[in-house]
Design a protein around this motif. Structure first.
Motif, mmCIF file in Angstrom:
data_model
loop_
_atom_site.group_PDB
_atom_site.id
_atom_site.type_symbol
_atom_site.label_atom_id
_atom_site.label_comp_id
_atom_site.label_asym_id
_atom_site.label_seq_id
_atom_site.Cartn_x
_atom_site.Cartn_y
_atom_site.Cartn_z
ATOM 1 N N UNK A 1 66.703 50.997 52.818
ATOM 2 C CA UNK A 1 65.596 51.211 51.877
ATOM 3 C C UNK A 1 64.736 49.954 51.752
ATOM 4 N N UNK A 2 65.394 48.825 51.589
ATOM 5 C CA UNK A 2 64.655 47.553 51.449
ATOM 6 C C UNK A 2 63.849 47.262 52.715
ATOM 7 N N UNK A 3 64.495 47.539 53.876
ATOM 8 C CA UNK A 3 63.826 47.292 55.159
ATOM 9 C C UNK A 3 62.604 48.204 55.311
ATOM 10 N N UNK A 4 62.767 49.480 54.955
ATOM 11 C CA UNK A 4 61.668 50.441 55.103
ATOM 12 C C UNK A 4 60.506 50.064 54.187
ATOM 13 N N UNK A 5 60.847 49.700 52.947
ATOM 14 C CA UNK A 5 59.780 49.331 52.003
ATOM 15 C C UNK A 5 59.025 48.099 52.492
ATOM 16 N N UNK A 6 59.778 47.137 53.076
ATOM 17 C CA UNK A 6 59.127 45.935 53.616
ATOM 18 C C UNK A 6 58.253 46.313 54.808
#
Ligand SMILES: OC[C@@H]1[C@@H](O)[C@H](O)[C@@H](O)c2nc(CNc3ccccc3)cn21
Length: 447
Positions: A437-442
């Motif tokens: 999730x963090x990677x996708x948002x970044x």
């Protein structure tokens, strides 16, 4: 490790599932019986006698699932349609409640700003068609074309991305050659004819979709993996070439206008499929993308084992998943560069990649699955490396959003970024899901 700037700005970041594995409601709202219901209900076929009767109860919980998916920041989602929900007998009478369910599902996805990628067939053939011979009967090709037309006409105003089939190799060989998947047949010759009919039905469905709206994007999803020779002996090298044809080029070659691979069918001429005039042209109907599912490589040696005269060799590892599949991220890079070089699809989507490990839910509802996170990170690095070399990969769908019914393994094997407590149906985002999730948002610049 990862440089998200390498991924194109319109990259599709999501997860994948399949109807029979998550929906449940197997006998609700007019759904017909599928070959996987029959296979699961047959004692001995599925671990612990599990079935997709309830699964993740997604049929009733899809709104909460998509709310969670949106919170995790994904912009895409690959799902499949249950053919027996639409046509309980496979052909003929349409089940309006089945169509209405997918209306609601797609509307809920779009309401959450998530782009649907819809797989028409993910192994759940209506049992009524199996009773007429199933995919071994060429008539099923026409049944699939009719089914595709009904679905595209109903959902085509909102669904613009279509995958005709998921992994014809599994449906054909595991289902009809090895007998470890539905319908549980063990006849390699039949499995080759099934492969042909699946490919033919793909070509017919592509034409249906393009006739509906030529702007829609359509492709097929293949399970692909490198076939490495166990040694450089001519026998092992030849065996690996036959295995590459058995798993990979038996599908890639006809899809991209090259016909069936002779390296395989010169070895097993009696098992070659019956091909009618015009079939290969239909199979090679132009598509917009190739879906690649990647999990592992194969190491192959010569064997006296018939009919293929090849056998697997246990890979060196040292890492293996709970499925005892070797962790080999470099294989995804090898597959992508090979497909780009030999077939040059306009676009490629990683339509499945993921791993099962023994997950434990802690008292406070956490799942510390570092192995899965590290697996996904390294495979995304392989995607990044391929993109850096000009391979047009435009999306990654992690397998899977939720833990779900893992076919013959039942619910024992968990692949989800989100843990499902089947006793309560509560969802718990695993550490890997939080990381993704963090990677996708970044990547999508939403941070
Ligand atoms: O096994 C994980 C997933 C499965 O849940 C998906 O439905 C299916 O598309 C899928 N294909 C593979 C690769 N092939 C395979 C090999 C042996 C058993 C099952 C699948 C893995 N997966």
């Amino acid at each position: 490790m990862l440089d998200l700037n390498v991924f194109p700005p319109n990259f599709r970041w999501g997860t994948a599932t399949a109807a029979y594995q998550i929906e449940g409601a197997a006998h609700e709202d007019g759904r017909g019986i599928s070959i996987w219901d029959v296979f699961s209900y047959t004692p001995g076929n599925v671990k612990k006698g599990d079935s997709g009767d309830v699964a993740c109860d997604h049929y009733h919980r899809y709104a909460e699932d998509f709310k969670l998916m949106k919170e995790l920041g994904m912009n895409s989602y690959r799902l499949s349609i249950s053919w027996p929900r639409i046509l309980p007998k496979g052909r003929g009478e349409i089940n309006e409640k089945g169509l209405a369910f997918y209306d609601r599902l797609i509307d809920e996805l779009l309401k959450n700003g998530i782009e649907p990628y819809v797989t028409l067939y993910h192994w759940d053939l209506p049992q009524a068609l199996q009773q007429l011979g199933g995919w071994a009967n060429r008539d099923t090709v026409d049944a699939f074309e009719e089914y595709a037309r009904i679905v595209v006409n109903r959902l085509g105003d909102r669904v613009k991305n279509w995958i005709t089939h998921n992994e014809p190799w599994c449906a054909a060989f595991l289902g009809h050659g090895a007998g470890v998947h539905a319908p549980g047949l063990k006849d390699v010759g039949v499995s080759m004819q099934v492969a042909h009919h699946l490919l033919l039905s793909h070509g017919k469905a592509v034409r249906v979709i393009k006739e509906h709206d030529s702007s829609h994007k359509v492709g097929i999803t293949l399970i692909l993996g490198p076939s490495h020779a166990a040694s450089d002996s001519p026998e092992d090298v030849a065996a690996a070439a036959r295995h590459d044809a058995f798993l990979n080029t038996i599908y890639l070659d006809p899809l991209y206008g090259k016909g069936y691979p002779r390296v395989l069918f010169d070895h097993i001429p009696a098992l070659a499929p019956k091909v009618q005039e015009g079939d290969l042209e239909i199979i090679a109907t132009e598509t917009d993308f190739l879906g690649v599912n990647y999990y592992q490589r194969s190491i192959v040696k010569h064997s006296e084992q018939l009919p293929f005269n090849f056998d697997g060799v246990r890979p060196p590892g040292p890492e293996f998943t709970f499925f005892d599949w070797e962790v080999y991220p470099k294989g995804l890079y090898e597959v992508l560069t090979r497909v780009h070089q030999d077939y040059a699809p306009k676009e490629i989507f990683i339509t499945e990649n993921g791993a099962t490990f023994e997950d434990t839910l802690t008292e406070d509802g956490q799942v510390h699955d570092e192995q899965r996170r590290f697996y996904i990170e390294r495979h995304l690095k392989s995607v990044q490396d391929a993109i850096s070399e000009g391979v047009p990969v435009n999306g990654y769908f992690a397998w899977s959003f939720l833990d779900n019914f893992e076919w013959a393994e039942g619910f024992e094997k968990r692949f989800g970024l989100v843990y499902v407590d089947y006793a309560t149906q509560n969802r718990h985002v695993k550490d890997s899901g939080k990381w993704y999730s963090k990677l996708v948002k970044e990547a999508l610049g939403a941070v």
